[in-house]
Design an enzyme around this catalytic site. Structure first.
Site, PDB file in Angstrom:
ATOM      1  N   ALA A   9      15.876 -54.956  -8.444  1.00 47.70           N
ATOM      2  CA  ALA A   9      16.382 -56.316  -8.308  1.00 47.70           C
ATOM      3  C   ALA A   9      15.338 -57.175  -7.613  1.00 47.70           C
ATOM      4  O   ALA A   9      14.627 -56.729  -6.734  1.00 47.70           O
ATOM      5  CB  ALA A   9      17.674 -56.327  -7.498  1.00 47.70           C
ATOM      6  N   ALA A  12      15.709 -64.042  -4.348  1.00 50.22           N
ATOM      7  CA  ALA A  12      14.914 -65.224  -4.120  1.00 50.22           C
ATOM      8  C   ALA A  12      13.672 -64.893  -3.288  1.00 50.22           C
ATOM      9  O   ALA A  12      12.615 -65.479  -3.452  1.00 50.22           O
ATOM     10  CB  ALA A  12      15.763 -66.272  -3.416  1.00 50.22           C
ATOM     11  N   ALA A  14      13.112 -61.354  -1.761  1.00 52.96           N
ATOM     12  CA  ALA A  14      12.785 -59.959  -1.520  1.00 52.96           C
ATOM     13  C   ALA A  14      12.653 -59.173  -2.813  1.00 52.96           C
ATOM     14  O   ALA A  14      13.156 -59.571  -3.851  1.00 52.96           O
ATOM     15  CB  ALA A  14      13.873 -59.341  -0.655  1.00 52.96           C
ATOM     16  N   ILE A  16      13.530 -55.439  -4.281  1.00 57.42           N
ATOM     17  CA  ILE A  16      14.359 -54.270  -3.975  1.00 57.42           C
ATOM     18  C   ILE A  16      13.926 -53.123  -4.883  1.00 57.42           C
ATOM     19  O   ILE A  16      13.873 -53.293  -6.103  1.00 57.42           O
ATOM     20  CB  ILE A  16      15.860 -54.579  -4.230  1.00 57.42           C
ATOM     21  CG1 ILE A  16      16.311 -55.845  -3.500  1.00 57.42           C
ATOM     22  CG2 ILE A  16      16.733 -53.380  -3.906  1.00 57.42           C
ATOM     23  CD1 ILE A  16      16.492 -55.708  -2.020  1.00 57.42           C
ATOM     24  N   ASP A 124      24.231 -66.485   4.820  1.00 57.68           N
ATOM     25  CA  ASP A 124      24.076 -66.747   3.383  1.00 57.68           C
ATOM     26  C   ASP A 124      25.272 -66.134   2.658  1.00 57.68           C
ATOM     27  O   ASP A 124      25.138 -65.249   1.808  1.00 57.68           O
ATOM     28  CB  ASP A 124      22.758 -66.152   2.874  1.00 57.68           C
ATOM     29  CG  ASP A 124      22.422 -66.638   1.460  1.00 57.68           C
ATOM     30  OD1 ASP A 124      23.087 -67.559   0.946  1.00 57.68           O
ATOM     31  OD2 ASP A 124      21.490 -66.077   0.853  1.00 57.68           O
TER      32      ASP A 124
HETATM   33  N1  LIG Z   1      21.608 -51.505  -0.150  1.00 59.12           N
HETATM   34  C1  LIG Z   1      21.626 -51.874  -1.438  1.00 59.12           C
HETATM   35  N2  LIG Z   1      22.137 -51.052  -2.369  1.00 59.12           N
HETATM   36  C2  LIG Z   1      22.159 -51.418  -3.682  1.00 59.12           C
HETATM   37  N3  LIG Z   1      21.692 -52.583  -4.145  1.00 59.12           N
HETATM   38  C3  LIG Z   1      21.166 -53.455  -3.265  1.00 59.12           C
HETATM   39  C4  LIG Z   1      21.111 -53.152  -1.862  1.00 59.12           C
HETATM   40  N4  LIG Z   1      20.540 -54.198  -1.221  1.00 59.12           N
HETATM   41  C5  LIG Z   1      20.258 -55.108  -2.177  1.00 59.12           C
HETATM   42  N5  LIG Z   1      20.632 -54.680  -3.409  1.00 59.12           N
HETATM   43  C6  LIG Z   1      20.484 -55.398  -4.684  1.00 59.12           C
HETATM   44  O1  LIG Z   1      19.375 -56.269  -4.609  1.00 59.12           O
HETATM   45  C7  LIG Z   1      19.775 -57.646  -4.753  1.00 59.12           C
HETATM   46  C8  LIG Z   1      18.951 -58.539  -3.819  1.00 59.12           C
HETATM   47  O2  LIG Z   1      19.130 -58.123  -2.474  1.00 59.12           O
HETATM   48  P1  LIG Z   1      19.339 -59.173  -1.291  1.00 59.12           P
HETATM   49  O3  LIG Z   1      19.389 -58.402  -0.019  1.00 59.12           O
HETATM   50  O4  LIG Z   1      20.518 -60.035  -1.618  1.00 59.12           O
HETATM   51  O5  LIG Z   1      17.961 -59.978  -1.328  1.00 59.12           O
HETATM   52  P2  LIG Z   1      17.615 -61.536  -1.538  1.00 59.12           P
HETATM   53  O6  LIG Z   1      17.331 -62.063  -0.166  1.00 59.12           O
HETATM   54  O7  LIG Z   1      16.379 -61.527  -2.359  1.00 59.12           O
HETATM   55  O8  LIG Z   1      18.792 -62.194  -2.197  1.00 59.12           O
HETATM   56  C9  LIG Z   1      21.265 -57.626  -4.455  1.00 59.12           C
HETATM   57  O9  LIG Z   1      21.956 -58.647  -5.112  1.00 59.12           O
HETATM   58  C10 LIG Z   1      21.687 -56.260  -4.961  1.00 59.12           C
HETATM   59  O10 LIG Z   1      21.891 -56.299  -6.360  1.00 59.12           O
HETATM   60 MG   LIG Z   2      20.849 -62.063  -1.824  1.00 59.22          MG
END
Ligand SMILES: Nc1ncnc2c1ncn2[C@@H]1O[C@H](COP(=O)(O)OP(=O)(O)O)[C@@H](O)[C@H]1O
Ligand SMILES: [Mg+2]
Length: 208
Positions: A9, A12, A14, A16, A124
């Site tokens: 994923a 905006a 990060a 993942i 957020d």
């Molecule tokens: N611990 C996790 N387990 C599974 N999927 C995750 C996890 N953390 C993030 N994701 C996936 O990654 C996406 C982006 O993570 P997020 O922390 O929301 O970052 P950003 O600040 O870029 O929005 C999430 O919408 C989710 O789909």
């Molecule tokens: Mg997010």
């Protein structure tokens, strides 16, 4: 998803990546440098958001709110290795199962009330930053903009953001939103003060 399939994923801010940590399914949340910022300032922002995110995730869990367990944190790389959650983004679940919206929204209301009762704000609060886990819990993610010792103002801003998430992404689900808020206000200690603050913020026309 990237060509090698490991990057699962891209939000905006990060990146993942799925991985394993001592045999546990994990994800790494990495904040890449932003080249438009001065390098020193950029390193500072990325590292303090990383640190803050891990801290708020930990504090939220202590308050009884499900967040991914943190396995490792690297402030130089600006990455957090955490438990990989299995489930569906609440936003997608609401889109796909509107018939289930009231039940899910009441769970979200309870979860946010627990967070706010502990004076933690999310920073957020949208349905994209919540996972409905396969075992039926609401798990909050993306807490890097959160704070502890939240003032009524911070809590009001969280709620305003959540309302905007509904009016922009789930306009057909406003009855479920009302149910969510009813649950929320039935749990938090001083609902009147919070309601007043949310009205204030609306009247000011500010929401961030
Ligand atoms: N611990 C996790 N387990 C599974 N999927 C995750 C996890 N953390 C993030 N994701 C996936 O990654 C996406 C982006 O993570 P997020 O922390 O929301 O970052 P950003 O600040 O870029 O929005 C999430 O919408 C989710 O789909
Ligand atoms: Mg997010």
């Amino acid at each position: 998803m990237s060509h090698d399939g490991s990057e699962c994923a891209q939000g905006a801010e990060a990146v993942i990546t799925e991985t394993y940590y001592l045999g546990h399914e994990a994800v790494v949340k990495y904040r890449p440098p932003k080249t438009y910022r001065l390098p020193e300032l950029d390193a500072h922002i990325r590292s303090s958001r990383t640190r803050n995110e891990a801290r708020i995730m930990h504090e939220a869990r202590n308050a009884g709110v499900r967040t991914p367990c943190i396995y490792d944190i690297d402030l130089k790389q600006c990455s957090i290795t955490m438990e990989r959650m299995h489930g569906t983004m609440v936003k997608d679940h609401l889109d796909d199962h509107p018939e289930d919206a009231e039940r899910i929204c009441r769970m979200v209301g309870e979860c946010v009330a627990r967070l706010h009762t502990a004076r933690i704000c999310h920073g957020d609060l949208t349905t994209s930053n919540m996972i409905l886990t396969d075992d039926g819990q609401i798990c909050l993610i993306d807490l890097s903009m959160g704070c502890t010792r939240a003032e009524t103002e911070d809590i009001g801003v969280d709620l305003r953001l959540l309302e905007r998430a509904f009016t922009s992404a789930h306009i057909d689900l406003m009855p479920a939103y009302e149910a969510m808020m009813e649950t929320y206000y039935s749990i938090i200690p001083d609902p009147k003060a919070i309601k007043r603050k949310v009205e204030d913020i609306k009247n000011r026309g500010r929401y961030t």
